[in-house]
Design a protein around this motif. Structure first.
Motif, PDB file in Angstrom:
ATOM      1  N   ARG A 170       0.672  -1.085  -0.045  1.00  0.00           N
ATOM      2  CA  ARG A 170       0.157   0.279  -0.049  1.00  0.00           C
ATOM      3  C   ARG A 170       0.861   1.328   0.026  1.00  0.00           C
ATOM      4  N   ASN A 171       2.156   1.200   0.536  1.00  0.00           N
ATOM      5  CA  ASN A 171       2.899   2.415   0.857  1.00  0.00           C
ATOM      6  C   ASN A 171       3.993   2.585  -0.814  1.00  0.00           C
ATOM      7  N   GLY A 172       3.688   1.900  -1.469  1.00  0.00           N
ATOM      8  CA  GLY A 172       4.132   1.944  -2.799  1.00  0.00           C
ATOM      9  C   GLY A 172       5.488   1.106  -2.883  1.00  0.00           C
ATOM     10  N   SER A 173       5.815   0.459  -2.140  1.00  0.00           N
ATOM     11  CA  SER A 173       7.003  -0.440  -2.088  1.00  0.00           C
ATOM     12  C   SER A 173       6.481  -1.895  -2.680  1.00  0.00           C
ATOM     13  N   VAL A 174       7.408  -2.657  -3.052  1.00  0.00           N
ATOM     14  CA  VAL A 174       7.219  -4.064  -3.567  1.00  0.00           C
ATOM     15  C   VAL A 174       8.070  -4.857  -2.965  1.00  0.00           C
ATOM     16  N   VAL A 209      15.989   0.046  -0.163  1.00  0.00           N
ATOM     17  CA  VAL A 209      15.505  -1.207   0.026  1.00  0.00           C
ATOM     18  C   VAL A 209      15.748  -1.713   1.382  1.00  0.00           C
ATOM     19  N   THR A 210      14.925  -2.779   1.741  1.00  0.00           N
ATOM     20  CA  THR A 210      14.887  -3.489   2.924  1.00  0.00           C
ATOM     21  C   THR A 210      15.245  -4.773   2.571  1.00  0.00           C
ATOM     22  N   ARG A 220      11.817   2.286  -2.533  1.00  0.00           N
ATOM     23  CA  ARG A 220      11.934   3.349  -3.392  1.00  0.00           C
ATOM     24  C   ARG A 220      11.946   3.049  -4.849  1.00  0.00           C
ATOM     25  N   PRO A 221      10.961   2.415  -5.447  1.00  0.00           N
ATOM     26  CA  PRO A 221      11.109   2.055  -6.859  1.00  0.00           C
ATOM     27  C   PRO A 221      11.603   3.075  -7.819  1.00  0.00           C
TER      28      PRO A 221
END
Length: 232
Positions: A170-174, A209-210, A220-221
């Motif tokens: 939901r926060n835009g991360s993948v 990235v995590t 942060r794509p």
């Protein structure tokens, strides 16, 4: 070749190049097999007389050098043909393929596949396309290794994996949940583990990235897209 791998036109896997009649023909001469995650689909140096068409899941392709170094060469997905080279020339397997997820595949005896390719032009054409793509892939890796920064190659790889196997949050991360180690990432971008570890450390510090066990989140794509497009 484009400066970043994710800019290449999306390749058509072997199965997608076939018509319905050809698919029925191959199903009739093959049998379905399943491999759990981490299982070996094909083993380097083995002499076996079949090939595989992936129907579901993905596998990594790795080859051991004479010095003991293992290079991860590619990731194969649904629709891809595996083991075609050894099936055609009767030689030993040139790489080991390991299931990253559960893999379901159509196993076809080499002799029956060769006969089908001789008698059915669409199968022969699809096979030729696969062999040509594999040559282009190898050439592209060599060209990228000499012309692109590791950061750009790694960013492009993560974006490609995110597009194929990622789960948007939901926060835009993948979120990518594939059991790939830093050694695997290093092999896929033709770099050393030390260099890839350093890049990941930098990206974690920037919040891009995590990383975790068997998972990686692209936070942060947009930053990775910018980096992969720049080539630096």
């Amino acid at each position: 070749m484009d400066s970043a791998p994710h800019h290449r036109p999306r390749r058509m896997p072997f199965w997608s190049l076939l018509d319905d009649d050809a698919r029925v023909q191959l199903r009739d001469i093959g049998s379905m097999v399943a491999f759990p995650p981490k299982d070996i689909l094909l083993r380097q140096y083995d002499l076996t007389d079949h090939l595989l068409v992936v129907r579901r899941g993905c596998a990594k392709v790795a080859a051991n050098s004479a010095g003991g170094y293992q290079a991860v060469l590619a990731i194969r997905n649904a629709g891809d043909l595996l083991g075609e080279q050894a099936a055609l020339d009767g030689g030993p397997r040139s790489a080991t393929l390991t299931a990253l997820t559960r893999v379901e595949a159509l196993m076809i005896p080499s002799s029956l596949f060769r006969a089908a390719a001789r008698s059915t032009p669409v199968i022969a054409f699809a096979l030729q396309q696969v062999l040509s793509e594999r040559l282009r892939e190898a050439d592209g890796h060599r060209a990228a290794a000499g012309s692109e920064a590791v950061q750009a190659r790694l960013a492009a790889l993560l974006l490609e994996l995110g597009g194929e196997y990622g789960r948007p949050e939901r926060n835009g991360s993948v979120l990518i949940t594939l059991p790939l180690s830093q050694d695997d990432f290093a092999g896929l971008v033709l770099s050393s583990r030390r260099t890839v570890s350093r890049v990941f450390e930098q990206w974690r510090g920037r919040g891009w990235v995590t990383t975790g066990r068997n998972k990686l989140t692209i936070d942060r794509p947009d930053e990775l897209k910018r980096l992969s497009s720049s080539g630096y």
